[in-house]
Design a protein around this motif. Structure first.
Motif, PDB file in Angstrom:
ATOM      1  N   LEU A  49       0.829  -1.210   0.000  1.00 43.58           N
ATOM      2  CA  LEU A  49       0.000   0.000   0.000  1.00 43.58           C
ATOM      3  C   LEU A  49       0.862   1.259   0.000  1.00 43.58           C
ATOM      4  N   GLU A  50       1.969   1.204   0.736  1.00 41.70           N
ATOM      5  CA  GLU A  50       2.868   2.357   0.773  1.00 41.70           C
ATOM      6  C   GLU A  50       3.486   2.616  -0.598  1.00 41.70           C
ATOM      7  N   LEU A  51       3.984   1.567  -1.243  1.00 45.32           N
ATOM      8  CA  LEU A  51       4.617   1.736  -2.551  1.00 45.32           C
ATOM      9  C   LEU A  51       3.613   2.194  -3.611  1.00 45.32           C
ATOM     10  N   ALA A  52       2.358   1.827  -3.421  1.00 44.91           N
ATOM     11  CA  ALA A  52       1.319   2.245  -4.371  1.00 44.91           C
ATOM     12  C   ALA A  52       0.809   3.643  -4.091  1.00 44.91           C
ATOM     13  N   GLY A  53       1.316   4.286  -3.031  1.00 43.74           N
ATOM     14  CA  GLY A  53       0.937   5.659  -2.730  1.00 43.74           C
ATOM     15  C   GLY A  53      -0.315   5.831  -1.902  1.00 43.74           C
ATOM     16  N   HIS A  54      -0.812   4.727  -1.316  1.00 42.03           N
ATOM     17  CA  HIS A  54      -2.038   4.823  -0.523  1.00 42.03           C
ATOM     18  C   HIS A  54      -1.788   5.338   0.893  1.00 42.03           C
ATOM     19  N   PHE A  55      -0.548   5.257   1.352  1.00 37.45           N
ATOM     20  CA  PHE A  55      -0.168   5.826   2.641  1.00 37.45           C
ATOM     21  C   PHE A  55       0.735   7.027   2.376  1.00 37.45           C
ATOM     22  N   THR A  56       0.525   8.099   3.101  1.00 38.58           N
ATOM     23  CA  THR A  56       1.384   9.263   2.944  1.00 38.58           C
ATOM     24  C   THR A  56       2.732   9.013   3.620  1.00 38.58           C
ATOM     25  N   ALA A  57       3.695   9.845   3.294  1.00 39.90           N
ATOM     26  CA  ALA A  57       5.013   9.721   3.903  1.00 39.90           C
ATOM     27  C   ALA A  57       4.945   9.871   5.417  1.00 39.90           C
ATOM     28  N   ARG A  58       3.983  10.653   5.882  1.00 43.60           N
ATOM     29  CA  ARG A  58       3.863  10.898   7.328  1.00 43.60           C
ATOM     30  C   ARG A  58       3.259   9.702   8.059  1.00 43.60           C
ATOM     31  N   THR A  59       2.404   8.964   7.374  1.00 43.83           N
ATOM     32  CA  THR A  59       1.678   7.885   8.062  1.00 43.83           C
ATOM     33  C   THR A  59       2.206   6.491   7.760  1.00 43.83           C
ATOM     34  N   ALA A  60       2.983   6.314   6.704  1.00 45.35           N
ATOM     35  CA  ALA A  60       3.369   4.978   6.253  1.00 45.35           C
ATOM     36  C   ALA A  60       4.113   4.180   7.323  1.00 45.35           C
ATOM     37  N   GLU A  61       5.087   4.802   7.967  1.00 43.15           N
ATOM     38  CA  GLU A  61       5.858   4.078   8.979  1.00 43.15           C
ATOM     39  C   GLU A  61       4.971   3.688  10.160  1.00 43.15           C
ATOM     40  N   ARG A  62       4.084   4.588  10.561  1.00 41.61           N
ATOM     41  CA  ARG A  62       3.206   4.288  11.683  1.00 41.61           C
ATOM     42  C   ARG A  62       2.228   3.155  11.340  1.00 41.61           C
ATOM     43  N   ARG A  63       1.709   3.177  10.126  1.00 40.64           N
ATOM     44  CA  ARG A  63       0.812   2.089   9.699  1.00 40.64           C
ATOM     45  C   ARG A  63       1.550   0.755   9.708  1.00 40.64           C
ATOM     46  N   TYR A  64       2.770   0.771   9.226  1.00 50.33           N
ATOM     47  CA  TYR A  64       3.571  -0.453   9.194  1.00 50.33           C
ATOM     48  C   TYR A  64       3.806  -0.980  10.603  1.00 50.33           C
ATOM     49  N   ARG A  65       4.180  -0.083  11.498  1.00 46.94           N
ATOM     50  CA  ARG A  65       4.464  -0.486  12.880  1.00 46.94           C
ATOM     51  C   ARG A  65       3.197  -1.035  13.545  1.00 46.94           C
ATOM     52  N   THR A  66       2.061  -0.382  13.319  1.00 43.58           N
ATOM     53  CA  THR A  66       0.806  -0.839  13.929  1.00 43.58           C
ATOM     54  C   THR A  66       0.411  -2.222  13.417  1.00 43.58           C
ATOM     55  N   LEU A  67       0.523  -2.429  12.121  1.00 42.93           N
ATOM     56  CA  LEU A  67       0.126  -3.710  11.536  1.00 42.93           C
ATOM     57  C   LEU A  67       1.027  -4.852  11.977  1.00 42.93           C
ATOM     58  N   THR A  68       2.330  -4.618  11.962  1.00 40.65           N
ATOM     59  CA  THR A  68       3.238  -5.701  12.334  1.00 40.65           C
ATOM     60  C   THR A  68       3.159  -5.992  13.830  1.00 40.65           C
ATOM     61  N   ARG A  69       2.982  -4.958  14.641  1.00 46.89           N
ATOM     62  CA  ARG A  69       2.819  -5.200  16.081  1.00 46.89           C
ATOM     63  C   ARG A  69       1.542  -5.976  16.360  1.00 46.89           C
ATOM     64  N   ALA A  70       0.482  -5.675  15.628  1.00 42.39           N
ATOM     65  CA  ALA A  70      -0.779  -6.403  15.812  1.00 42.39           C
ATOM     66  C   ALA A  70      -0.609  -7.868  15.422  1.00 42.39           C
ATOM     67  N   ALA A  71       0.155  -8.109  14.362  1.00 41.56           N
ATOM     68  CA  ALA A  71       0.398  -9.490  13.935  1.00 41.56           C
ATOM     69  C   ALA A  71       1.151 -10.263  15.012  1.00 41.56           C
ATOM     70  N   VAL A  72       2.165  -9.648  15.589  1.00 43.29           N
ATOM     71  CA  VAL A  72       2.933 -10.293  16.648  1.00 43.29           C
ATOM     72  C   VAL A  72       2.080 -10.491  17.890  1.00 43.29           C
ATOM     73  N   ALA A  73       1.289  -9.476  18.234  1.00 42.33           N
ATOM     74  CA  ALA A  73       0.480  -9.525  19.458  1.00 42.33           C
ATOM     75  C   ALA A  73      -0.514 -10.674  19.453  1.00 42.33           C
ATOM     76  N   ALA A  74      -0.935 -11.110  18.279  1.00 46.58           N
ATOM     77  CA  ALA A  74      -1.901 -12.200  18.184  1.00 46.58           C
ATOM     78  C   ALA A  74      -1.360 -13.505  18.759  1.00 46.58           C
ATOM     79  N   PHE A  75      -0.028 -13.595  18.892  1.00 47.34           N
ATOM     80  CA  PHE A  75       0.591 -14.839  19.346  1.00 47.34           C
ATOM     81  C   PHE A  75       1.287 -14.712  20.704  1.00 47.34           C
ATOM     82  N   LEU A  76       1.305 -13.503  21.266  1.00 47.47           N
ATOM     83  CA  LEU A  76       2.019 -13.288  22.515  1.00 47.47           C
ATOM     84  C   LEU A  76       1.285 -13.885  23.717  1.00 47.47           C
ATOM     85  N   VAL A  77       2.070 -14.269  24.723  1.00 43.10           N
ATOM     86  CA  VAL A  77       1.502 -14.634  26.017  1.00 43.10           C
ATOM     87  C   VAL A  77       1.068 -13.344  26.687  1.00 43.10           C
TER      88      VAL A  77
END
Length: 208
Positions: A174-202
């Protein structure tokens, strides 16, 4: 795409020359489309003869295969370059950041790896093995998290790896396709990957 590319890269050795030619081919592909992936077009842009390209890649199909493998090789090297850590979850987070940085740095190759930019190209089993090996560093980091008790005892390492990879790749696409702005792309990435990890955490109380 200077005509001096060939001369400059040749001075650094054959591996540097091969990498430079692949970078150029990826740039042409991104700028002009698949029609640019001809021996003559690449040779003209590089300032060399087509013989040089045939020697390195065999044919047009060889260039497509080489672009695919080079992308995954660079991804593997970027992940392997992440310093080890005594904290497995922290190391996993560091790998996630390195994955995104590589995708943005090598965006032309990333599109070859995942976006099907070359019509008719199907990776060989050897190329697919190179792709699979690129994620082994991430898989080992997930395994370390599981072995140290950060993840639920019932988790499957392959599943966790695939889910984290899917979250990372989806955000980057989505970032490479321009759907996320430069200001939000890193935050979106961090939120999504943290959510993926959190699904498996104790959970904090130690329960699954």
């Amino acid at each position: 795409m200077s005509g001096g590319l060939f001369a400059r890269a040749q001075l650094q050795g054959q591996e540097a020359l091969r990498a430079a030619l692949l970078d150029l081919a990826a740039q042409l592909l991104a700028a002009e489309g698949p029609a640019a992936l001809t021996m003559r077009r690449i040779a003209t842009a590089a300032g060399c003869s087509t013989t040089v390209l045939y020697r390195h890649f065999g044919a047009k199909g060889g260039i497509a295969e080489a672009l695919y493998q080079e992308g995954f090789d660079r991804l593997r090297r970027s992940l392997e370059a992440v310093p080890p850590s005594a904290d497995p979850p922290a190391h996993l987070a560091d790998l996630g950041r390195a994955y995104r940085e590589n995708a943005l740095t090598e965006r032309n190759l990333y599109q070859v790896m995942f976006a099907g930019l070359i019509p008719g190209f199907t990776p060989t089993p050897e190329a697919r093995a190179v792709a699979a090996a690129s994620l082994e560093v991430l898989r080992e980091a997930v395994r370390a998290c599981a072995e140290t008790g950060a993840f639920r005892p019932d988790v499957d390492v392959e599943e966790v790896t695939d889910v984290i990879w899917a979250a990372a790749h989806g955000s980057i696409t989505l970032e490479l396709a321009g759907h996320f702005t430069a200001r939000t792309a890193e935050r979106r990435y961090r939120t999504l990957t943290r959510a993926a990890v959190a699904a498996f955490l104790v959970r904090e109380n130690g329960s699954p």
